[in-house]
Design a protein around this motif. Structure first.
Motif, PDB file in Angstrom:
ATOM      1  N   ALA A 264       0.812  -1.212   0.000  1.00  0.00           N
ATOM      2  CA  ALA A 264       0.000   0.000   0.000  1.00  0.00           C
ATOM      3  C   ALA A 264       0.846   1.263   0.000  1.00  0.00           C
ATOM      4  CB  ALA A 264      -0.939   0.000   1.211  1.00  0.00           C
ATOM      5  N   SER A 265       2.092   1.175   0.457  1.00  0.00           N
ATOM      6  CA  SER A 265       2.929   2.368   0.597  1.00  0.00           C
ATOM      7  C   SER A 265       4.056   2.456  -0.417  1.00  0.00           C
ATOM      8  CB  SER A 265       3.539   2.428   2.012  1.00  0.00           C
ATOM      9  OG  SER A 265       2.533   2.456   3.003  1.00  0.00           O
ATOM     10  N   ASP A 266       4.527   1.330  -0.939  1.00  0.00           N
ATOM     11  CA  ASP A 266       5.765   1.311  -1.724  1.00  0.00           C
ATOM     12  C   ASP A 266       5.500   0.953  -3.187  1.00  0.00           C
ATOM     13  OD1 ASP A 266       7.985   1.575   0.422  1.00  0.00           O
ATOM     14  OD2 ASP A 266       6.644   0.035   1.224  1.00  0.00           O
ATOM     15  N   THR A 267       6.150   1.709  -4.072  1.00  0.00           N
ATOM     16  CA  THR A 267       6.126   1.408  -5.499  1.00  0.00           C
ATOM     17  C   THR A 267       7.559   1.370  -6.020  1.00  0.00           C
ATOM     18  OG1 THR A 267       5.925   3.745  -6.109  1.00  0.00           O
ATOM     19  CG2 THR A 267       3.883   2.499  -5.852  1.00  0.00           C
ATOM     20  N   LEU A 268       7.760   0.549  -7.030  1.00  0.00           N
ATOM     21  CA  LEU A 268       9.086   0.408  -7.638  1.00  0.00           C
ATOM     22  C   LEU A 268       8.928   0.518  -9.148  1.00  0.00           C
ATOM     23  CD1 LEU A 268      12.088  -0.169  -7.008  1.00  0.00           C
ATOM     24  CD2 LEU A 268      11.592  -2.596  -7.416  1.00  0.00           C
ATOM     25  N   GLU A 269       9.643   1.450  -9.736  1.00  0.00           N
ATOM     26  CA  GLU A 269       9.599   1.679 -11.177  1.00  0.00           C
ATOM     27  C   GLU A 269      10.966   1.374 -11.776  1.00  0.00           C
ATOM     28  OE1 GLU A 269       9.893   5.580 -14.051  1.00  0.00           O
ATOM     29  OE2 GLU A 269       8.709   5.758 -12.202  1.00  0.00           O
ATOM     30  N   PHE A 270      10.957   0.662 -12.895  1.00  0.00           N
ATOM     31  CA  PHE A 270      12.195   0.367 -13.614  1.00  0.00           C
ATOM     32  C   PHE A 270      12.007   0.755 -15.074  1.00  0.00           C
ATOM     33  CE2 PHE A 270      14.627  -2.493 -16.407  1.00  0.00           C
ATOM     34  CZ  PHE A 270      15.917  -2.131 -16.027  1.00  0.00           C
ATOM     35  N   GLN A 271      13.037   1.395 -15.639  1.00  0.00           N
ATOM     36  CA  GLN A 271      13.011   1.746 -17.053  1.00  0.00           C
ATOM     37  C   GLN A 271      14.326   1.359 -17.712  1.00  0.00           C
ATOM     38  OE1 GLN A 271      11.548   5.538 -18.450  1.00  0.00           O
ATOM     39  NE2 GLN A 271      10.489   5.960 -16.515  1.00  0.00           N
ATOM     40  N   PHE A 272      14.211   0.917 -18.954  1.00  0.00           N
ATOM     41  CA  PHE A 272      15.376   0.649 -19.797  1.00  0.00           C
ATOM     42  C   PHE A 272      15.081   1.196 -21.178  1.00  0.00           C
ATOM     43  CE2 PHE A 272      17.197  -1.961 -23.203  1.00  0.00           C
ATOM     44  CZ  PHE A 272      18.554  -1.794 -22.949  1.00  0.00           C
ATOM     45  N   GLY A 273      16.061   1.843 -21.789  1.00  0.00           N
ATOM     46  CA  GLY A 273      15.879   2.360 -23.135  1.00  0.00           C
ATOM     47  C   GLY A 273      17.127   2.213 -23.970  1.00  0.00           C
ATOM     48  N   PHE A 274      16.936   2.040 -25.281  1.00  0.00           N
ATOM     49  CA  PHE A 274      18.042   1.896 -26.231  1.00  0.00           C
ATOM     50  C   PHE A 274      17.708   2.671 -27.491  1.00  0.00           C
ATOM     51  CE2 PHE A 274      19.669  -0.102 -30.080  1.00  0.00           C
ATOM     52  CZ  PHE A 274      21.041  -0.137 -29.832  1.00  0.00           C
ATOM     53  N   ASN A 275      18.712   3.343 -28.048  1.00  0.00           N
ATOM     54  CA  ASN A 275      18.584   4.022 -29.334  1.00  0.00           C
ATOM     55  C   ASN A 275      19.884   3.812 -30.086  1.00  0.00           C
ATOM     56  OD1 ASN A 275      18.728   5.984 -31.454  1.00  0.00           O
ATOM     57  ND2 ASN A 275      17.297   7.316 -30.383  1.00  0.00           N
ATOM     58  N   GLY A 276      19.805   3.278 -31.304  1.00  0.00           N
ATOM     59  CA  GLY A 276      21.025   3.042 -32.078  1.00  0.00           C
ATOM     60  C   GLY A 276      20.753   3.075 -33.562  1.00  0.00           C
ATOM     61  N   GLY A 277      21.839   3.171 -34.337  1.00  0.00           N
ATOM     62  CA  GLY A 277      21.711   3.139 -35.777  1.00  0.00           C
ATOM     63  C   GLY A 277      22.737   4.016 -36.457  1.00  0.00           C
ATOM     64  N   PRO A 278      22.839   3.928 -37.786  1.00  0.00           N
ATOM     65  CA  PRO A 278      23.795   4.749 -38.537  1.00  0.00           C
ATOM     66  C   PRO A 278      23.308   6.189 -38.648  1.00  0.00           C
ATOM     67  CG  PRO A 278      22.506   3.380 -40.028  1.00  0.00           C
ATOM     68  CD  PRO A 278      22.126   2.965 -38.641  1.00  0.00           C
ATOM     69  N   ARG A 279      24.237   7.131 -38.545  1.00  0.00           N
ATOM     70  CA  ARG A 279      23.915   8.556 -38.620  1.00  0.00           C
ATOM     71  C   ARG A 279      24.950   9.256 -39.500  1.00  0.00           C
ATOM     72  NH1 ARG A 279      21.071   8.488 -33.523  1.00  0.00           N
ATOM     73  NH2 ARG A 279      20.187   6.400 -33.652  1.00  0.00           N
ATOM     74  N   GLU A 280      24.488  10.066 -40.421  1.00  0.00           N
ATOM     75  CA  GLU A 280      25.409  10.910 -41.185  1.00  0.00           C
ATOM     76  C   GLU A 280      25.707  12.179 -40.395  1.00  0.00           C
ATOM     77  OE1 GLU A 280      24.422   9.819 -45.836  1.00  0.00           O
ATOM     78  OE2 GLU A 280      23.713  11.700 -45.006  1.00  0.00           O
ATOM     79  N   VAL A 281      26.839  12.781 -40.689  1.00  0.00           N
ATOM     80  CA  VAL A 281      27.208  14.027 -40.034  1.00  0.00           C
ATOM     81  C   VAL A 281      28.201  14.756 -40.921  1.00  0.00           C
ATOM     82  CG1 VAL A 281      29.155  13.069 -38.735  1.00  0.00           C
ATOM     83  CG2 VAL A 281      27.941  15.053 -37.835  1.00  0.00           C
TER      84      VAL A 281
END
Length: 673
Positions: A264-281
């Motif tokens: 009733a009192s405690d919450t736990l949040e987890f996140q994972f993210g990924f971003n990748g790929g070829p990029r011109e510059v």
């Protein structure tokens, strides 16, 4: 974390005595002045939105200590934005340039209140669910490298003004906090397919629940060919100024979020993210990538415990990793363009009521950054500068909200920081909000904020202080600003109005790129005075039609020392207008118009012989969106047509080699299952 004999506590005793004393002693005075039972109920309206980002306290927007723009999920949809950065065109005072960076990431520029001397726009803090994505190498944000899909955003809160009291250094001009949807709000599956001129995307999302655990996974593949290859209206026939940048990119994004209700009192949040790929510059006959592959990922754990009296204890920990493998071609031949960046951050925050009619949030954090970028950080022949560059940061913060009486709220607080680049700093703020009536509120506030040098700036400082140049050059100091504002929020009929005027005094502005700055004996010589206004209006014209309007303007005065141009870098005016309408249960549409006055940027673009001056001409743009919702095999489906730059205008943003593409149309199909 700190000892009483440390330089950190010396800063407390010797810096900003008058202002800091007021910020510290108001809570003490409040505790003695407010006795139980002598306050009436707070005055506010039921339909006033609540913001989370201004002071780290959950507050009605008309009781926050600084102006805040809330961009909700529907506004994001109605805008028709393709890039996340485009959404901020709706914020009064925000300057956005499409894919302005030609060298490092071919990314957009998002800057508040002008002050743009580099494309990285390094004077504004950006958070995603409270996690800083402010880059360590150059500062600012690499928008296309963020591991986030627009459809997962619940809303965005933009703090319009310095907010170092809440988020520390680099919250210098403002703060953007992107808040994603709770996993429980994204149940079931959906698939989305988009195709159009130079752009395509596929997004898959699925959310589920197992007992008290909710989860969401999102995966997307996006291809973007960026700007047109050739500039339609070049300012010079020189080949360099007739070609746009190399900016094609592919983005593979994966995101996972879980929310677990432990009890009733405690919450736990987890996140994972990924971003990748070829990029011109890069650009013609300048730095360009032969190969460039970007990979970024993060992990974040956030535990919250609800306490008595609406209090909360929260512990947040996250790790961010950025990786670029690149081979670059420049005037010196082939170079190693690899980049490695890692950030580790731990924060503890406690919210409670220290006395009746008062709420206090306080806490602390520690951070460690490590950067490796030999091409960008290996300055001249100083090979010792190659390697990994560490950065350490420790913080203590506190913000108090005190309801002096039902119609008057005082917000006061400060951030105490110590970092390994510039040492100690204290950034306080005090604000008062007066509800003249439940429909009309005035706010006055004063704050101080700082920006710490980036890794790039710190390395260049070491270069200029070398034995062959200016060894007596003083060490870099953080940039500083003192900001004062008067604001009004009110309801006139059905319209919500937010208006403010501000006066900002920026000083110790950093420039390490020009030899003249080093030769002058002070890399912190810049100063600028800014005065301006902002207006934001939201109004339902009917039950089916909504209008959102933004207007800003002002001026900047500076001595422009060493040729670093700040004067007039704030456009005289900047408009945005969104009109959305529901035609029926199935059809909905929106039109968005933007107009900005001519804008002055850095002198590097100045070349009279090629018919180019300091100014970028003003421009207008019109975007449209039409959405049709229906049932397909009993499942919700929708088709959306978006046309950006409907009038096919070809205009420049930020530089005279950065031309916005012509008319861009795309079609999206989305199916829920």
């Amino acid at each position: 974390m700190f000892s009483k004999s440390s330089p950190f506590f010396d800063a407390l005793r010797h810096r900003g005595r008058t202002f800091w004393a007021a910020a510290l002693f108001i809570p003490c005075f409040a505790a003695t002045a407010s006795a139980p039972g002598d306050r009436e109920e707070a005055i506010f309206l039921d339909d006033i939105p609540v913001v989370l980002s201004a002071s780290r306290l959950s507050q009605p927007i008309n009781e926050a200590p600084v102006a805040v723009t809330v961009i909700d999920h529907q506004m994001i949809r109605d805008s028709g934005a393709w890039d996340l950065s485009e959404i901020f065109r709706l914020v009064p005072g925000m300057y956005v340039a499409y894919h302005a960076d030609p060298y490092f990431s071919a990314d957009s520029t998002v800057a508040y209140h002008g002050m743009v001397t580099t494309t990285t726009s390094d004077r504004m803090q950006v958070l995603i669910d409270g996690r800083s994505v402010y880059a360590g190498l150059f500062g600012g944000v690499n928008w296309n490298d963020l591991p986030i899909v627009i459809a997962d955003i619940e809303r965005i809160e933009v703090v319009r003004g310095p907010d170092s009291a809440s988020y520390g250094a680099n919250s210098y001009l403002g703060v953007i906090n992107i808040i994603t949807r709770h996993a429980a709000e994204s149940q079931g599956g959906s698939v989305s397919l988009t195709g159009g001129r130079s752009r395509s995307e596929g997004v898959f999302r699925y959310g589920g629940k197992s007992g008290d655990l909710s989860y969401r996974i999102t995966a997307s593949l996006r291809k973007d060919n960026g700007e047109d290859d050739y500039i339609h209206n070049p300012t010079s026939q020189n080949t360099f100024w007739t070609l746009n940048k190399f900016d094609n990119k592919t983005m593979q994004i994966f995101n996972l979020r879980t929310d677990y209700q432990i009890n009733a009192s405690d919450t736990l949040e987890f996140q994972f993210g990924f971003n990748g790929g070829p990029r011109e510059v890069g650009e013609y006959k300048n730095v360009s990538a032969i190969t460039r592959q970007a990979e970024n990922h993060f992990e974040m754990l956030n535990w919250r415990r609800a306490l008595d009296g609406d209090g909360e204890l929260a512990i947040k920990a996250f790790h961010t990793s950025e990786k670029v493998d690149a081979t670059l071609r420049d005037s010196d031949g082939i170079s190693d363009g690899d980049i490695r960046f890692n950030r580790f951050d731990l924060e503890v925050q406690h919210t409670f009521s220290p006395f009746q009619d008062g709420r206090l949030v306080w806490g602390g954090s520690v951070r460690y950054d490590k950067t490796y970028a030999p091409y960008y950080l290996g300055v001249g022949d100083n090979q010792y500068l190659y390697g990994e560059f560490p950065f350490h940061l420790q913080r203590l913060f506190g913000n108090l909200e005190w309801r002096v009486r039902p119609d008057v709220i005082i917000n006061t607080g400060a951030m105490l920081e110590h970092n390994s680049y510039t040492g100690n700093d204290v950034t306080p703020r005090i604000a008062a909000n007066w509800h003249v009536t439940p429909e009309h509120t005035f706010r006055i506030s004063h704050s101080r904020a700082t920006r710490s040098p980036s890794v790039y700036e710190k390395v260049y400082e070491a270069y200029w202080r070398g034995p062959d140049f200016y060894p007596a050059l003083p060490e870099l100091r953080p940039e500083r600003v003192q900001s004062t504002e008067i604001g009004y929020m009110g309801k006139v009929g059905k319209a919500d109005i937010d208006f403010r005027i501000f006066y900002d005094d920026y000083h110790d502005l950093i420039d390490v790129r020009k030899a003249a700055s080093a030769a002058s004996g002070n890399l912190n010589a810049g100063r600028a005075l800014m005065r301006g206004y902002e207006l934001q209006l939201k109004a339902p014209m009917s039950d089916k039609t909504r209008i959102i309007y933004g207007l800003s303007g002002g001026g900047v005065k500076s001595d422009n020392i060493n040729g670093v141009i700040y004067s007039d870098s704030l456009p005289k005016y900047n408009h945005s207008l969104m009109l959305s309408h529901t035609f029926s249960e199935s059809w909905q549409g929106s039109l968005v118009a933007y107009q900005i006055a001519k804008t002055k940027f850095n002198a590097t673009d100045y070349n009279p012989t090629q018919n180019r001056g300091y100014y970028i001409d003003g421009n207008r743009r019109l975007d449209g969106r039409l959405n049709r919702q229906f049932l397909l095999a009993g499942k919700h489906a929708e088709v959306t047509l978006v046309v950006q730059n409907m009038l096919n205008a070809h205009y420049f943003e930020y530089r005279h080699d950065n031309e916005f593409p012509g008319r861009l149309a795309r079609l999206n199909f989305k199916l829920d299952f």
